[in-house]
Design an enzyme around this catalytic site. Sequence first.
Site: not given
Ligand code: NAP
Length: 284
Positions: A19-20, A70, A91, A107, A131, A242
Amino acid sequence: MFKDQKFNYAVFGNPIKHSKSPMIHSFFSKQTGILHTYNSIHVPLKDFRSVLCSFFEKYGQGANVTAPFKREAYSFSTQLTERAKIAQSVNTLKKVDNQYLLGDNTDGIGLLSDLIRLNFIKKNYSILILGAGGAVQGVLFSLLSFGCSVFILNRTIENSKKIVLQFRKYGNINIFNQELLNIKYFDLIINARSIYTEESGNVLPLSLISSKTCFYDMNYQIDNTFFIDWCIKIGATYYTNGIGMLVFQAAHSYFLWHNILPETNYIIEILNKKNNMEFKDKLI
Ligand SMILES: NC(=O)c1ccc[n+]([C@@H]2O[C@H](COP(=O)([O-])OP(=O)(O)OC[C@H]3O[C@@H](n4cnc5c(N)ncnc54)[C@H](OP(=O)(O)O)[C@@H]3O)[C@@H](O)[C@H]2O)c1
Protein backbone atom coordinates in the site's frame (compact mmCIF):
# COMPACT_ATOMS: atom_id res chain seq x y z
CA MET A 1 -2.71 -6.40 19.05
CA PHE A 2 -2.30 -2.58 19.10
CA LYS A 3 -0.83 -2.49 22.65
CA ASP A 4 2.44 -0.73 21.92
CA GLN A 5 1.42 1.25 18.89
CA LYS A 6 0.24 4.82 19.23
CA PHE A 7 -0.90 5.47 15.70
CA ASN A 8 -4.13 7.29 15.15
CA TYR A 9 -4.92 6.44 11.55
CA ALA A 10 -4.40 3.33 9.44
CA VAL A 11 -5.39 1.53 6.26
CA PHE A 12 -6.84 -1.98 6.56
CA GLY A 13 -6.83 -4.55 3.77
CA ASN A 14 -5.72 -7.95 2.54
CA PRO A 15 -3.23 -7.84 0.91
CA ILE A 16 -1.82 -4.53 2.22
CA LYS A 17 1.98 -4.90 2.09
CA HIS A 18 2.47 -2.73 -0.98
CA SER A 19 0.00 0.00 0.00
CA LYS A 20 1.16 3.51 -0.86
CA SER A 21 -1.33 5.14 1.52
CA PRO A 22 1.13 5.52 4.46
CA MET A 23 3.53 7.39 2.15
CA ILE A 24 0.78 9.63 0.78
CA HIS A 25 -0.46 10.47 4.29
CA SER A 26 3.05 11.27 5.44
CA PHE A 27 3.25 13.83 2.57
CA PHE A 28 -0.09 15.31 3.73
CA SER A 29 1.09 15.46 7.33
CA LYS A 30 4.30 17.30 6.40
CA GLN A 31 2.41 19.66 4.12
CA THR A 32 -0.29 20.61 6.63
CA GLY A 33 1.78 20.40 9.83
CA ILE A 34 -0.79 18.11 11.44
CA LEU A 35 0.78 15.24 13.38
CA HIS A 36 -1.01 12.39 11.70
CA THR A 37 0.47 8.95 12.14
CA TYR A 38 -0.72 6.38 9.62
CA ASN A 39 0.05 2.65 9.45
CA SER A 40 -1.00 -0.21 7.21
CA ILE A 41 -2.64 -3.23 8.83
CA HIS A 42 -3.06 -6.65 7.26
CA VAL A 43 -6.45 -8.12 8.23
CA PRO A 44 -7.17 -11.87 8.06
CA LEU A 45 -10.19 -12.37 5.82
CA LYS A 46 -12.61 -13.34 8.60
CA ASP A 47 -11.42 -10.81 11.21
CA PHE A 48 -12.36 -7.42 9.80
CA ARG A 49 -14.88 -6.55 12.52
CA SER A 50 -12.77 -7.65 15.49
CA VAL A 51 -9.59 -5.94 14.20
CA LEU A 52 -11.44 -2.67 13.51
CA CYS A 53 -13.25 -2.76 16.90
CA SER A 54 -9.94 -3.20 18.68
CA PHE A 55 -8.33 -0.37 16.68
CA PHE A 56 -11.10 2.12 17.41
CA GLU A 57 -11.41 1.13 21.09
CA LYS A 58 -7.71 1.80 21.62
CA TYR A 59 -6.05 4.46 19.47
CA GLY A 60 -7.87 4.81 16.20
CA GLN A 61 -9.42 8.10 15.13
CA GLY A 62 -9.85 7.24 11.48
CA ALA A 63 -9.31 4.43 8.99
CA ASN A 64 -9.10 3.72 5.32
CA VAL A 65 -10.46 0.40 4.14
CA THR A 66 -9.39 -1.32 0.97
CA ALA A 67 -10.21 -4.57 -0.89
CA PRO A 68 -11.84 -6.85 0.00
CA PHE A 69 -13.45 -5.14 3.03
CA LYS A 70 -15.30 -2.10 1.65
CA ARG A 71 -18.72 -3.73 1.86
CA GLU A 72 -18.03 -4.98 5.40
CA ALA A 73 -16.94 -1.47 6.34
CA TYR A 74 -20.31 -0.24 5.07
CA SER A 75 -22.20 -2.48 7.52
CA PHE A 76 -19.66 -1.75 10.26
CA SER A 77 -20.33 2.04 10.12
CA THR A 78 -22.84 3.47 12.61
CA GLN A 79 -23.63 6.47 10.39
CA LEU A 80 -23.05 7.05 6.68
CA THR A 81 -22.45 10.02 4.40
CA GLU A 82 -24.88 10.34 1.49
CA ARG A 83 -22.32 9.13 -1.07
CA ALA A 84 -21.44 6.06 1.05
CA LYS A 85 -25.16 5.24 1.35
CA ILE A 86 -25.52 5.41 -2.42
CA ALA A 87 -22.36 3.35 -3.05
CA GLN A 88 -23.20 0.81 -0.32
CA SER A 89 -19.45 0.65 0.16
CA VAL A 90 -17.11 2.48 2.58
CA ASN A 91 -13.40 3.28 2.19
CA THR A 92 -13.08 5.87 5.00
CA LEU A 93 -14.13 5.70 8.66
CA LYS A 94 -14.04 8.51 11.20
CA LYS A 95 -14.61 8.26 14.94
CA VAL A 96 -16.92 11.14 15.84
CA ASP A 97 -17.25 12.56 19.38
CA ASN A 98 -15.92 9.26 20.75
CA GLN A 99 -19.43 7.96 20.12
CA TYR A 100 -20.03 6.71 16.62
CA LEU A 101 -18.24 5.70 13.42
CA LEU A 102 -19.02 7.70 10.31
CA GLY A 103 -18.53 5.77 7.04
CA ASP A 104 -17.71 7.66 3.84
CA ASN A 105 -16.67 6.71 0.31
CA THR A 106 -14.06 8.96 -1.35
CA ASP A 107 -13.32 6.71 -4.36
CA GLY A 108 -15.83 8.50 -6.61
CA ILE A 109 -14.58 12.02 -5.92
CA GLY A 110 -11.02 10.62 -6.12
CA LEU A 111 -11.46 9.16 -9.59
CA LEU A 112 -13.47 12.14 -10.91
CA SER A 113 -10.85 14.63 -9.63
CA ASP A 114 -8.09 12.72 -11.41
CA LEU A 115 -10.07 12.41 -14.67
CA ILE A 116 -10.68 16.17 -14.60
CA ARG A 117 -6.98 16.85 -13.86
CA LEU A 118 -6.02 14.71 -16.86
CA ASN A 119 -8.69 16.21 -19.12
CA PHE A 120 -10.00 12.64 -19.61
CA ILE A 121 -13.69 13.42 -18.98
CA LYS A 122 -16.43 15.68 -20.31
CA LYS A 123 -20.17 15.81 -19.79
CA ASN A 124 -21.97 13.37 -22.14
CA TYR A 125 -18.90 11.14 -22.49
CA SER A 126 -19.61 7.49 -23.11
CA ILE A 127 -17.64 5.35 -20.65
CA LEU A 128 -16.98 1.62 -20.69
CA ILE A 129 -16.11 0.17 -17.28
CA LEU A 130 -14.41 -3.23 -17.08
CA GLY A 131 -15.45 -4.78 -13.75
CA ALA A 132 -18.36 -4.53 -11.32
CA GLY A 133 -16.80 -4.82 -7.87
CA GLY A 134 -16.59 -2.55 -4.81
CA ALA A 135 -14.48 0.08 -6.58
CA VAL A 136 -17.08 0.44 -9.36
CA GLN A 137 -19.83 0.84 -6.75
CA GLY A 138 -17.75 3.61 -5.23
CA VAL A 139 -17.29 5.61 -8.45
CA LEU A 140 -20.54 5.21 -10.40
CA PHE A 141 -22.54 7.94 -8.70
CA SER A 142 -19.81 10.53 -9.45
CA LEU A 143 -19.56 9.53 -13.13
CA LEU A 144 -23.32 9.43 -13.67
CA SER A 145 -23.96 12.73 -11.87
CA PHE A 146 -21.24 14.34 -13.98
CA GLY A 147 -23.49 13.58 -16.97
CA CYS A 148 -21.73 10.60 -18.55
CA SER A 149 -23.30 7.40 -19.93
CA VAL A 150 -21.81 4.24 -18.49
CA PHE A 151 -21.63 0.69 -19.85
CA ILE A 152 -20.54 -2.19 -17.61
CA LEU A 153 -18.58 -5.17 -18.94
CA ASN A 154 -17.84 -7.77 -16.27
CA ARG A 155 -16.84 -11.43 -16.12
CA THR A 156 -19.88 -12.34 -14.00
CA ILE A 157 -22.99 -11.02 -15.70
CA GLU A 158 -25.06 -11.32 -12.49
CA ASN A 159 -22.77 -8.75 -10.83
CA SER A 160 -23.18 -6.38 -13.78
CA LYS A 161 -26.96 -6.71 -13.51
CA LYS A 162 -26.93 -5.97 -9.77
CA ILE A 163 -24.82 -2.86 -10.20
CA VAL A 164 -26.97 -1.54 -13.07
CA LEU A 165 -30.10 -2.04 -10.97
CA GLN A 166 -28.49 -0.28 -8.02
CA PHE A 167 -27.46 2.81 -10.02
CA ARG A 168 -29.97 3.25 -12.82
CA LYS A 169 -31.97 5.82 -10.86
CA TYR A 170 -28.90 8.11 -10.92
CA GLY A 171 -28.31 8.26 -14.67
CA ASN A 172 -27.72 6.47 -17.93
CA ILE A 173 -26.18 3.08 -17.12
CA ASN A 174 -26.40 -0.19 -19.07
CA ILE A 175 -24.80 -3.56 -19.39
CA PHE A 176 -22.41 -3.76 -22.32
CA ASN A 177 -23.82 -6.04 -25.01
CA GLN A 178 -22.38 -7.45 -28.22
CA GLU A 179 -24.75 -5.34 -30.35
CA LEU A 180 -22.59 -2.31 -29.53
CA LEU A 181 -19.65 -3.83 -31.41
CA ASN A 182 -18.91 -1.98 -34.65
CA ILE A 183 -21.44 0.76 -33.92
CA LYS A 184 -19.92 2.49 -30.93
CA TYR A 185 -16.65 4.16 -29.88
CA PHE A 186 -16.06 4.85 -26.21
CA ASP A 187 -14.57 8.18 -25.08
CA LEU A 188 -13.14 6.62 -21.93
CA ILE A 189 -12.41 3.02 -20.91
CA ILE A 190 -11.79 2.35 -17.21
CA ASN A 191 -10.24 -0.89 -16.03
CA ALA A 192 -11.63 -1.72 -12.57
CA ARG A 193 -10.84 -5.44 -12.61
CA SER A 194 -8.66 -6.61 -9.78
CA ILE A 195 -6.88 -8.96 -12.18
CA TYR A 196 -6.17 -8.01 -15.76
CA THR A 197 -4.30 -10.68 -17.69
CA GLU A 198 -2.95 -10.50 -21.20
CA GLU A 199 -5.67 -12.93 -22.25
CA SER A 200 -8.46 -10.72 -20.88
CA GLY A 201 -6.74 -7.71 -22.53
CA ASN A 202 -7.09 -9.26 -25.94
CA VAL A 203 -10.78 -9.84 -25.39
CA LEU A 204 -11.64 -6.13 -25.65
CA PRO A 205 -12.52 -5.53 -29.30
CA LEU A 206 -10.59 -2.79 -31.05
CA SER A 207 -13.73 -1.69 -32.88
CA LEU A 208 -14.79 0.04 -29.63
CA ILE A 209 -11.76 2.32 -29.62
CA SER A 210 -10.93 5.49 -31.54
CA SER A 211 -7.67 7.47 -31.59
CA LYS A 212 -9.32 9.84 -29.07
CA THR A 213 -10.30 7.16 -26.55
CA CYS A 214 -8.74 7.67 -23.10
CA PHE A 215 -7.77 4.65 -20.97
CA TYR A 216 -7.69 4.69 -17.18
CA ASP A 217 -6.43 1.75 -15.15
CA MET A 218 -7.54 1.97 -11.51
CA ASN A 219 -4.68 -0.39 -10.72
CA TYR A 220 -1.08 0.69 -10.21
CA GLN A 221 2.12 -1.17 -9.47
CA ILE A 222 5.87 -0.71 -9.75
CA ASP A 223 5.93 -1.69 -13.42
CA ASN A 224 3.28 -1.13 -16.04
CA THR A 225 0.08 -3.07 -15.37
CA PHE A 226 -1.07 -5.57 -18.02
CA PHE A 227 -3.77 -3.11 -18.99
CA ILE A 228 -1.26 -0.30 -19.57
CA ASP A 229 0.98 -2.68 -21.54
CA TRP A 230 -2.04 -3.56 -23.64
CA CYS A 231 -2.83 0.17 -24.20
CA ILE A 232 0.74 0.65 -25.45
CA LYS A 233 0.48 -2.46 -27.65
CA ILE A 234 -2.65 -1.23 -29.41
CA GLY A 235 -1.17 2.26 -29.90
CA ALA A 236 -3.50 4.11 -27.51
CA THR A 237 -2.97 7.87 -27.45
CA TYR A 238 -4.02 8.64 -23.86
CA TYR A 239 -3.62 6.24 -20.95
CA THR A 240 -2.74 6.28 -17.28
CA ASN A 241 -2.66 4.21 -14.10
CA GLY A 242 -4.68 4.79 -10.89
CA ILE A 243 -2.05 6.61 -8.80
CA GLY A 244 -3.88 9.93 -9.21
CA MET A 245 -7.17 8.41 -8.02
CA LEU A 246 -5.36 6.95 -5.03
CA VAL A 247 -3.88 10.32 -4.04
CA PHE A 248 -7.16 12.21 -4.54
CA GLN A 249 -9.25 9.68 -2.59
CA ALA A 250 -6.66 9.90 0.22
CA ALA A 251 -6.87 13.71 0.15
CA HIS A 252 -10.66 13.55 0.56
CA SER A 253 -10.30 11.09 3.48
CA TYR A 254 -7.87 13.59 5.03
CA PHE A 255 -10.45 16.31 4.51
CA LEU A 256 -13.07 14.25 6.37
CA TRP A 257 -10.66 13.74 9.27
CA HIS A 258 -9.04 17.20 9.51
CA ASN A 259 -11.19 19.56 7.45
CA ILE A 260 -8.19 20.44 5.24
CA LEU A 261 -7.88 19.36 1.61
CA PRO A 262 -4.16 18.82 0.90
CA GLU A 263 -2.33 19.67 -2.34
CA THR A 264 -2.14 16.57 -4.51
CA ASN A 265 -0.54 17.16 -7.91
CA TYR A 266 3.12 17.19 -6.82
CA ILE A 267 2.56 13.93 -4.88
CA ILE A 268 1.08 12.25 -7.98
CA GLU A 269 4.15 13.35 -9.95
CA ILE A 270 6.56 12.03 -7.30
CA LEU A 271 4.77 8.67 -7.07
CA ASN A 272 4.67 8.24 -10.83
CA LYS A 273 8.40 9.00 -11.09
CA LYS A 274 9.12 6.54 -8.27
CA ASN A 275 7.16 3.90 -10.12
CA ASN A 276 8.90 4.71 -13.38
CA MET A 277 5.48 4.66 -15.00
CA GLU A 278 4.79 4.67 -18.71
CA PHE A 279 2.36 7.54 -18.71
CA LYS A 280 0.72 9.50 -21.45
CA ASP A 281 -1.91 12.07 -20.64
CA LYS A 282 -3.56 15.03 -22.28
CA LEU A 283 -1.56 17.48 -20.16
CA ILE A 284 1.63 16.90 -22.14
N1 NAP B 1 -6.51 3.70 -7.64
C1 NAP B 1 -7.31 3.63 -6.60
O1 NAP B 1 -7.41 4.56 -5.77
C2 NAP B 1 -8.20 2.44 -6.44
C3 NAP B 1 -9.36 2.53 -5.64
C4 NAP B 1 -10.17 1.41 -5.54
C5 NAP B 1 -9.81 0.22 -6.18
N2 NAP B 1 -8.68 0.16 -6.92
C6 NAP B 1 -8.29 -1.09 -7.61
O2 NAP B 1 -9.37 -1.50 -8.43
C7 NAP B 1 -9.41 -2.92 -8.49
C8 NAP B 1 -10.82 -3.42 -8.20
O3 NAP B 1 -11.10 -3.20 -6.83
P1 NAP B 1 -12.48 -3.68 -6.18
O4 NAP B 1 -12.52 -3.14 -4.80
O5 NAP B 1 -13.62 -3.38 -7.11
O6 NAP B 1 -12.28 -5.26 -6.14
P2 NAP B 1 -13.45 -6.36 -6.05
O7 NAP B 1 -14.63 -5.82 -5.35
O8 NAP B 1 -12.78 -7.57 -5.53
O9 NAP B 1 -13.90 -6.60 -7.61
C9 NAP B 1 -13.03 -7.26 -8.50
C10 NAP B 1 -13.52 -7.12 -9.94
O10 NAP B 1 -12.53 -7.72 -10.79
C11 NAP B 1 -13.14 -8.76 -11.55
N3 NAP B 1 -12.19 -9.87 -11.72
C12 NAP B 1 -11.47 -10.48 -10.76
N4 NAP B 1 -10.71 -11.45 -11.30
C13 NAP B 1 -10.94 -11.45 -12.64
C14 NAP B 1 -10.45 -12.20 -13.75
N5 NAP B 1 -9.55 -13.18 -13.58
N6 NAP B 1 -10.92 -11.91 -14.99
C15 NAP B 1 -11.83 -10.93 -15.17
N7 NAP B 1 -12.34 -10.17 -14.15
C16 NAP B 1 -11.89 -10.43 -12.91
C17 NAP B 1 -14.35 -9.19 -10.74
O11 NAP B 1 -15.28 -9.81 -11.59
P3 NAP B 1 -16.43 -10.79 -11.05
O12 NAP B 1 -17.59 -9.92 -10.67
O13 NAP B 1 -16.70 -11.67 -12.19
O14 NAP B 1 -15.85 -11.52 -9.86
C18 NAP B 1 -14.83 -7.83 -10.20
O15 NAP B 1 -15.55 -7.13 -11.18
C19 NAP B 1 -8.40 -3.44 -7.46
O16 NAP B 1 -7.26 -3.94 -8.13
C20 NAP B 1 -8.07 -2.23 -6.62
O17 NAP B 1 -6.73 -2.23 -6.16
C21 NAP B 1 -7.86 1.24 -7.07
